[in-house]
Design a protein around this motif. Structure first.
Motif, PDB file in Angstrom:
ATOM      1  N   HIS A 209       8.835  25.408  50.580  1.00 53.54           N
ATOM      2  CA  HIS A 209       7.489  25.583  51.130  1.00 53.54           C
ATOM      3  C   HIS A 209       7.321  24.768  52.415  1.00 53.54           C
ATOM      4  CE1 HIS A 209       3.287  26.718  50.915  1.00 53.54           C
ATOM      5  NE2 HIS A 209       2.930  25.447  51.072  1.00 53.54           N
ATOM      6  N   GLU A 210       7.888  23.566  52.426  1.00 52.89           N
ATOM      7  CA  GLU A 210       7.758  22.691  53.598  1.00 52.89           C
ATOM      8  C   GLU A 210       8.497  23.246  54.814  1.00 52.89           C
ATOM      9  OE1 GLU A 210       9.180  18.975  52.165  1.00 52.89           O
ATOM     10  OE2 GLU A 210       7.346  18.544  51.010  1.00 52.89           O
ATOM     11  N   ARG A 211       9.585  23.978  54.601  1.00 53.34           N
ATOM     12  CA  ARG A 211      10.308  24.529  55.733  1.00 53.34           C
ATOM     13  C   ARG A 211       9.846  25.947  56.098  1.00 53.34           C
ATOM     14  NH1 ARG A 211      14.710  25.405  51.811  1.00 53.34           N
ATOM     15  NH2 ARG A 211      15.312  27.622  51.848  1.00 53.34           N
ATOM     16  N   GLY A 212       8.750  26.376  55.465  1.00 54.02           N
ATOM     17  CA  GLY A 212       8.145  27.644  55.826  1.00 54.02           C
ATOM     18  C   GLY A 212       8.536  28.824  54.959  1.00 54.02           C
ATOM     19  N   LYS A 213       9.214  28.569  53.836  1.00 48.66           N
ATOM     20  CA  LYS A 213       9.616  29.658  52.958  1.00 48.66           C
ATOM     21  C   LYS A 213       8.374  30.258  52.304  1.00 48.66           C
ATOM     22  CE  LYS A 213      12.882  30.622  49.170  1.00 48.66           C
ATOM     23  NZ  LYS A 213      13.577  31.706  49.883  1.00 48.66           N
ATOM     24  N   LYS A 214       8.269  31.586  52.325  1.00 49.59           N
ATOM     25  CA  LYS A 214       7.046  32.247  51.898  1.00 49.59           C
ATOM     26  C   LYS A 214       7.064  32.724  50.452  1.00 49.59           C
ATOM     27  CE  LYS A 214       5.231  31.953  56.008  1.00 49.59           C
ATOM     28  NZ  LYS A 214       4.092  31.036  56.273  1.00 49.59           N
ATOM     29  N   HIS A 215       8.248  32.880  49.854  1.00 51.01           N
ATOM     30  CA  HIS A 215       8.304  33.394  48.487  1.00 51.01           C
ATOM     31  C   HIS A 215       9.544  32.842  47.769  1.00 51.01           C
ATOM     32  CE1 HIS A 215      11.177  36.092  50.443  1.00 51.01           C
ATOM     33  NE2 HIS A 215      11.719  36.250  49.242  1.00 51.01           N
ATOM     34  N   SER A 216       9.530  32.914  46.449  1.00 49.92           N
ATOM     35  CA  SER A 216      10.661  32.463  45.650  1.00 49.92           C
ATOM     36  C   SER A 216      10.775  33.311  44.396  1.00 49.92           C
ATOM     37  CB  SER A 216      10.510  30.985  45.249  1.00 49.92           C
ATOM     38  OG  SER A 216      10.600  30.130  46.373  1.00 49.92           O
ATOM     39  N   ILE A 217      12.009  33.419  43.904  1.00 48.38           N
ATOM     40  CA  ILE A 217      12.278  34.122  42.645  1.00 48.38           C
ATOM     41  C   ILE A 217      12.877  33.132  41.654  1.00 48.38           C
ATOM     42  CG2 ILE A 217      13.648  35.917  41.508  1.00 48.38           C
ATOM     43  CD1 ILE A 217      11.508  37.111  43.236  1.00 48.38           C
ATOM     44  N   ILE A 218      12.258  33.018  40.503  1.00 44.98           N
ATOM     45  CA  ILE A 218      12.768  32.166  39.420  1.00 44.98           C
ATOM     46  C   ILE A 218      13.087  33.065  38.234  1.00 44.98           C
ATOM     47  CG2 ILE A 218      12.266  30.260  37.844  1.00 44.98           C
ATOM     48  CD1 ILE A 218      10.196  29.271  39.916  1.00 44.98           C
ATOM     49  N   ILE A 219      14.321  33.008  37.752  1.00 42.38           N
ATOM     50  CA  ILE A 219      14.711  33.819  36.607  1.00 42.38           C
ATOM     51  C   ILE A 219      14.808  32.927  35.373  1.00 42.38           C
ATOM     52  CG2 ILE A 219      16.478  35.326  35.631  1.00 42.38           C
ATOM     53  CD1 ILE A 219      17.181  36.200  38.409  1.00 42.38           C
ATOM     54  N   VAL A 220      14.121  33.326  34.318  1.00 41.82           N
ATOM     55  CA  VAL A 220      14.086  32.560  33.071  1.00 41.82           C
ATOM     56  C   VAL A 220      14.685  33.397  31.943  1.00 41.82           C
ATOM     57  CG1 VAL A 220      12.599  31.406  31.391  1.00 41.82           C
ATOM     58  CG2 VAL A 220      12.020  31.324  33.825  1.00 41.82           C
ATOM     59  N   ALA A 221      15.676  32.854  31.265  1.00 44.13           N
ATOM     60  CA  ALA A 221      16.243  33.523  30.096  1.00 44.13           C
ATOM     61  C   ALA A 221      15.317  33.328  28.905  1.00 44.13           C
ATOM     62  CB  ALA A 221      17.623  32.958  29.784  1.00 44.13           C
ATOM     63  N   GLU A 222      15.116  34.373  28.125  1.00 48.51           N
ATOM     64  CA  GLU A 222      14.171  34.315  27.018  1.00 48.51           C
ATOM     65  C   GLU A 222      14.532  33.247  25.984  1.00 48.51           C
ATOM     66  OE1 GLU A 222      14.163  38.007  24.901  1.00 48.51           O
ATOM     67  OE2 GLU A 222      16.293  37.927  24.420  1.00 48.51           O
ATOM     68  N   GLY A 223      15.809  32.827  25.951  1.00 50.05           N
ATOM     69  CA  GLY A 223      16.229  31.818  24.992  1.00 50.05           C
ATOM     70  C   GLY A 223      15.740  30.425  25.323  1.00 50.05           C
ATOM     71  N   VAL A 224      15.144  30.246  26.502  1.00 49.66           N
ATOM     72  CA  VAL A 224      14.632  28.933  26.920  1.00 49.66           C
ATOM     73  C   VAL A 224      13.137  28.829  26.656  1.00 49.66           C
ATOM     74  CG1 VAL A 224      14.346  27.313  28.837  1.00 49.66           C
ATOM     75  CG2 VAL A 224      16.394  28.757  28.707  1.00 49.66           C
ATOM     76  N   THR A 225      12.393  29.758  27.219  1.00 44.27           N
ATOM     77  CA  THR A 225      10.941  29.780  27.087  1.00 44.27           C
ATOM     78  C   THR A 225      10.440  31.123  27.576  1.00 44.27           C
ATOM     79  OG1 THR A 225       8.887  28.599  27.688  1.00 44.27           O
ATOM     80  CG2 THR A 225      10.560  28.837  29.398  1.00 44.27           C
ATOM     81  N   SER A 226       9.157  31.356  27.434  1.00 46.94           N
ATOM     82  CA  SER A 226       8.598  32.600  27.950  1.00 46.94           C
ATOM     83  C   SER A 226       8.310  32.454  29.435  1.00 46.94           C
ATOM     84  CB  SER A 226       7.304  32.952  27.208  1.00 46.94           C
ATOM     85  OG  SER A 226       6.237  32.140  27.651  1.00 46.94           O
ATOM     86  N   GLY A 227       8.363  33.576  30.142  1.00 48.59           N
ATOM     87  CA  GLY A 227       8.059  33.556  31.557  1.00 48.59           C
ATOM     88  C   GLY A 227       6.641  33.104  31.834  1.00 48.59           C
ATOM     89  N   VAL A 228       5.720  33.480  30.955  1.00 44.35           N
ATOM     90  CA  VAL A 228       4.311  33.094  31.119  1.00 44.35           C
ATOM     91  C   VAL A 228       4.147  31.588  31.041  1.00 44.35           C
ATOM     92  CG1 VAL A 228       2.008  33.256  30.108  1.00 44.35           C
ATOM     93  CG2 VAL A 228       3.441  35.302  30.259  1.00 44.35           C
ATOM     94  N   ASP A 229       4.755  30.978  30.028  1.00 48.93           N
ATOM     95  CA  ASP A 229       4.640  29.525  29.873  1.00 48.93           C
ATOM     96  C   ASP A 229       5.275  28.783  31.042  1.00 48.93           C
ATOM     97  OD1 ASP A 229       3.322  29.860  27.499  1.00 48.93           O
ATOM     98  OD2 ASP A 229       5.087  29.526  26.230  1.00 48.93           O
ATOM     99  N   PHE A 230       6.417  29.271  31.492  1.00 53.89           N
ATOM    100  CA  PHE A 230       7.087  28.612  32.603  1.00 53.89           C
ATOM    101  C   PHE A 230       6.262  28.745  33.880  1.00 53.89           C
ATOM    102  CE2 PHE A 230      10.296  27.763  35.809  1.00 53.89           C
ATOM    103  CZ  PHE A 230      11.033  26.745  35.220  1.00 53.89           C
ATOM    104  N   SER A 231       5.654  29.889  34.075  1.00 55.85           N
ATOM    105  CA  SER A 231       4.811  30.102  35.252  1.00 55.85           C
ATOM    106  C   SER A 231       3.638  29.137  35.275  1.00 55.85           C
ATOM    107  CB  SER A 231       4.309  31.548  35.257  1.00 55.85           C
ATOM    108  OG  SER A 231       3.374  31.756  36.288  1.00 55.85           O
TER     109      SER A 231
END
Length: 319
Positions: A209-231
């Motif tokens: 974000h500090e260097r001007g990056k506008k978006h990011s993709i984070i991939i979460v495996a279901e065996g760790v946690t839910s995507g909703v909780d991680f978000s």
């Protein structure tokens, strides 16, 4: 051996039909009758068994899912359930069984072998979580499904300048998340085989974000946690607006890739070869593009592991 059976069990995976086709046609080529057992071990207990002909498996190699259907069966985990299945095998004169599925399916195959019915396991699961084989049937197709979805999501993430958390399947294994993350240039990949690196994820987001990056993709495996909780954790730690996509069962469907069709054909045919040679209680697989077989119990006692070098590479490329 003059008569064998084939069933699919557990979660479906693209390429299972190709494996069924290979079993049926390879066996018939060698003069062996084949009986298809519908709905997995549940169908075995209930006697849902039919003779397969060459035409029975025509026009299925390109279809996802399984023409023999699949089901989970708690009853077959019991001695009584196993004996019911054995009685059905005896009734139909079936001398050997090929089981296409994952680790739970293989445990049933091992039990039958111990009770005098030779079984061969064929690994079919999108999770790629079976030791003793580099790849399982369905993994490549599911991987490409995930990659295609992430490509589309990245277009939207770029347009709206948002961080997207994408939850993928895999059960307790992180292969699908790791391979998809590396293939799609994800900024962060969260998998069960590695310790929680949430602080590192947040630091990477802030640097971007500090260097001007506008978006990011984070991939979460279901065996760790839910995507909703991680978000929710990400939003709380960064104040960045996030969106969540749970890919769900779209990952298990679809026409199998060429790689999965070939893999399924090779493994299915090899399983027939082993039964005809008198082998039992083993699982077929592929290692370094060579067909192999291992004792099922030995395989089930191993721990699944990921390619650590791939994981390190994904982190080096996502700086």
């Amino acid at each position: 051996m003059k008569r064998i059976g084939v069933l699919t069990s557990g979660g479906d995976a693209p390429g299972m039909n190709a494996a069924i086709r290979a079993v049926v046609r390879k066996a018939i080529f060698h003069g062996v009758e084949v009986y298809g057992i519908e709905h997995g071990y549940q169908g075995l207990i209930e006697g849902s068994i039919k003779k397969m002909e060459l035409g029975s498996v025509g026009d299925i190699i390109q279809r996802g899912g399984t023409m023999l259907y699949s089901a989970r069966c708690e009853e077959f985990k019991t001695e009584e359930g196993q004996e019911k299945g054995i009685q059905q095998l005896k009734k139909h004169g079936i001398e050997g069984l090929i089981v296409i599925g994952g680790d739970g399916s293989f445990r049933g195959a091992k039990k039958l072998t111990e009770k005098g019915y030779p079984c061969i396991g064929v690994p079919g699961t999108i999770d790629n979580d079976i030791p003793g084989t580099d790849f399982t049937i369905g993994f490549d197709t599911a991987l490409n499904t995930v990659i295609d979805a992430i490509d589309k999501i990245r277009d939207t993430a770029t347009s709206h300048e948002r961080t997207y958390v994408i939850e993928v399947m895999g059960r307790d294994a992180g292969d699908l998340a790791l391979w998809a993350g590396l293939a799609d240039g994800a900024e962060s990949i969260i998998i069960p085989e590695m310790e929680d690196e949430f602080d590192e994820v947040i630091e990477r987001l802030k640097r971007g974000h500090e260097r001007g990056k506008k978006h990011s993709i984070i991939i979460v495996a279901e065996g760790v946690t839910s995507g909703v909780d991680f978000s929710k954790r990400v939003e709380k730690a960064t104040d960045l607006e996030t969106r969540v996509t749970v890919l769900g069962h779209t990952q298990r469907g679809g026409s199998p890739s060429g790689r999965d069709r070939v893999l399924a054909s090779r493994l299915g045919a090899y399983a027939v070869d082993l039964l005809m040679k008198g082998k039992a209680g083993c699982m077929v697989g592929i290692e370094n593009n060579e067909l192999v077989d291992h004792d099922i119990l030995e395989v089930l006692n191993r721990e699944h592991s990921i390619d650590i070098d791939m994981y390190r590479l994904s982190k080096e490329l996502s700086i």
